[in-house]
Scaffold this active site. Structure first.
Site, PDB file in Angstrom:
ATOM      1  CG  ASP A   1      42.788  43.477  36.848  1.00 53.56           C
ATOM      2  OD1 ASP A   1      42.265  43.898  38.137  1.00 53.56           O
ATOM      3  OD2 ASP A   1      42.502  42.762  36.224  1.00 53.56           O
TER       4      ASP A   1
ATOM      5  CG  MET B   1      38.491  42.243  42.069  1.00 50.48           C
ATOM      6  SD  MET B   1      37.212  43.049  40.696  1.00 50.48           S
ATOM      7  CE  MET B   1      35.691  41.849  40.858  1.00 50.48           C
ATOM      8  N   GLY B   2      42.549  42.539  41.208  1.00 45.88           N
ATOM      9  CA  GLY B   2      43.819  42.828  40.820  1.00 45.88           C
ATOM     10  C   GLY B   2      44.301  41.626  39.678  1.00 45.88           C
TER      11      GLY B   2
ATOM     12  CD  GLU C   1      40.820  39.227  41.617  1.00 46.07           C
ATOM     13  OE1 GLU C   1      39.549  38.802  41.949  1.00 46.07           O
ATOM     14  OE2 GLU C   1      41.171  39.791  40.609  1.00 46.07           O
TER      15      GLU C   1
ATOM     16  NE  ARG D   1      33.720  43.011  62.612  1.00 41.70           N
ATOM     17  CZ  ARG D   1      33.115  44.172  62.804  1.00 41.70           C
ATOM     18  NH1 ARG D   1      33.236  45.008  62.085  1.00 41.70           N
ATOM     19  NH2 ARG D   1      32.485  44.473  63.931  1.00 41.70           N
TER      20      ARG D   1
ATOM     21  CD  GLN E   1      37.790  45.561  44.390  1.00 41.03           C
ATOM     22  OE1 GLN E   1      39.103  45.552  44.432  1.00 41.03           O
ATOM     23  NE2 GLN E   1      37.308  44.514  44.409  1.00 41.03           N
ATOM     24  NE  ARG E   2      34.925  43.141  37.101  1.00 42.95           N
ATOM     25  CZ  ARG E   2      36.312  43.411  36.674  1.00 42.95           C
ATOM     26  NH1 ARG E   2      36.345  44.542  35.948  1.00 42.95           N
ATOM     27  NH2 ARG E   2      37.137  42.414  36.384  1.00 42.95           N
TER      28      ARG E   2
END
Length: 321
Positions: free
Chosen positions: A138, A180-181, A235, A259, A267-268
């Protein structure tokens, strides 16, 4: 391994990886083990992060080369976990304290993000000497320029978005991609690369209704000559029902297929970038040098964390908030 108790508290130190994993954790872990053992520390590891400390999964390292093969690998070889928020009055937190003391451990190094650093701060209030190296995709620490793992995730996302862009164009479709973030928009903003998404939605923007998003896209289709059929979303802003309604409304009003792709844990698990490998190694060296040379920091209710400023110079600061 069999449990081994060392009597010299000043030379016993434990390392855990905690919370969400981030690319580069193994590199930090291995670099720390080598540097610490070269300085005559007795190194312990906690398996599965804070949960492992609660379950007394604490083991000594006997060979500093034991994890070397994992240096370039993403994830964490000593595992991690989510755990409760630590509280000095909580029974589980007291059990962690008792388990650490049963191994004569007074010093702890935590590799993790925001929540893990906060947990470390609680441990300092219980009398432990706690140190941290920031690992989170993040990149949400204002005190530092780059957290280990963030650039790896952003670089990997650029490749994934490029692939999704190709297939969306092939079908004359649009693709909404959630990244993410958490509460920081850094990862979203740095995952785009050279792409030109028709729309980006972060927590820095207003929270839009479905109809408002449709209107925004209509305007951009009519006003922008070149764009990529991607809608990039941070997110924790919109939920699944909102996405489903957007897909339905998209087809009704724009006559285009939309879509939904949620990258989530991809991402992880991003390959570790050369930048993060070097940052992990350098951060470990700086932290161990600090620990070796600072003998007057016991029980200060401060946690000490490695950061890098905008000139990329590493330093250790107090973390007490």
């Amino acid at each position: 391994m069999n449990q081994v108790n060392f009597l010299n508290l000043d030379k016993n130190i434990l390392i855990i990886t905690s919370g969400g994993d981030a690319p580069g954790m193994n590199a930090s872990l291995i670099s720390l083990i080598h540097r610490l053992m070269n300085n005559n520390f007795n190194v312990f590891i906690g398996i599965e992060g804070l949960l492992g400390l609660y379950n007394n999964l604490i083991e000594p390292i006997k060979d500093k080369r034991v994890f070397d093969v994992y240096f370039n690998e993403q994830g964490t070889v000593i595992k991690t976990s989510r755990f409760i928020k630590l509280d000095i009055n909580d029974k589980k937190t007291q059990i962690i304290k008792d388990n650490l003391l049963s191994h004569n451990i007074q010093k702890i190094i935590i590799l993790g993000g925001q929540g893990s650093m906060q947990a470390g701060l609680v441990l300092t209030k219980m009398g432990f000497e706690v140190f941290g190296i920031l690992h989170t995709i993040d990149n949400d620490f204002s005190e530092t320029q780059m957290c280990i793992g963030a650039l790896s995730a952003a670089s990997f996302n650029q490749k994934l978005l490029k692939c999704l862009n190709y297939t969306a164009k092939a079908h004359c479709a649009f693709n909404l991609v959630e990244l993410m973030g958490r509460e920081c928009s850094w990862l979203v903003n740095n995952s785009v690369g050279k792409l030109k998404p028709i729309l980006m939605l972060t927590n820095q923007d207003n929270k839009y209704t479905v109809d408002e998003v449709i209107d925004l896209i209509k305007d951009k289709i009519n006003s922008i000559k070149e764009y990529d059929p991607l809608i990039i979303v941070q997110e924790l802003i919109y939920d699944q029902k909102w996405y489903e309604l957007l897909v339905k409304t998209f087809e009704q009003k724009l006559h285009k297929s939309l879509r939904i792709t949620i990258l989530n844990y991809l991402q992880r698990g991003a390959p570790v970038s050369d930048f993060d490998l070097q940052l992990a190694k350098d951060s470990a060296n700086v932290l161990v040098d600090f620990i070796v040379n600072q003998n007057d920091i016991k029980n200060t209710n401060n946690m000490y964390v490695v950061i890098n400023k905008f000139d990329n110079k590493l330093e250790v600061i107090k973390f007490n908030k």
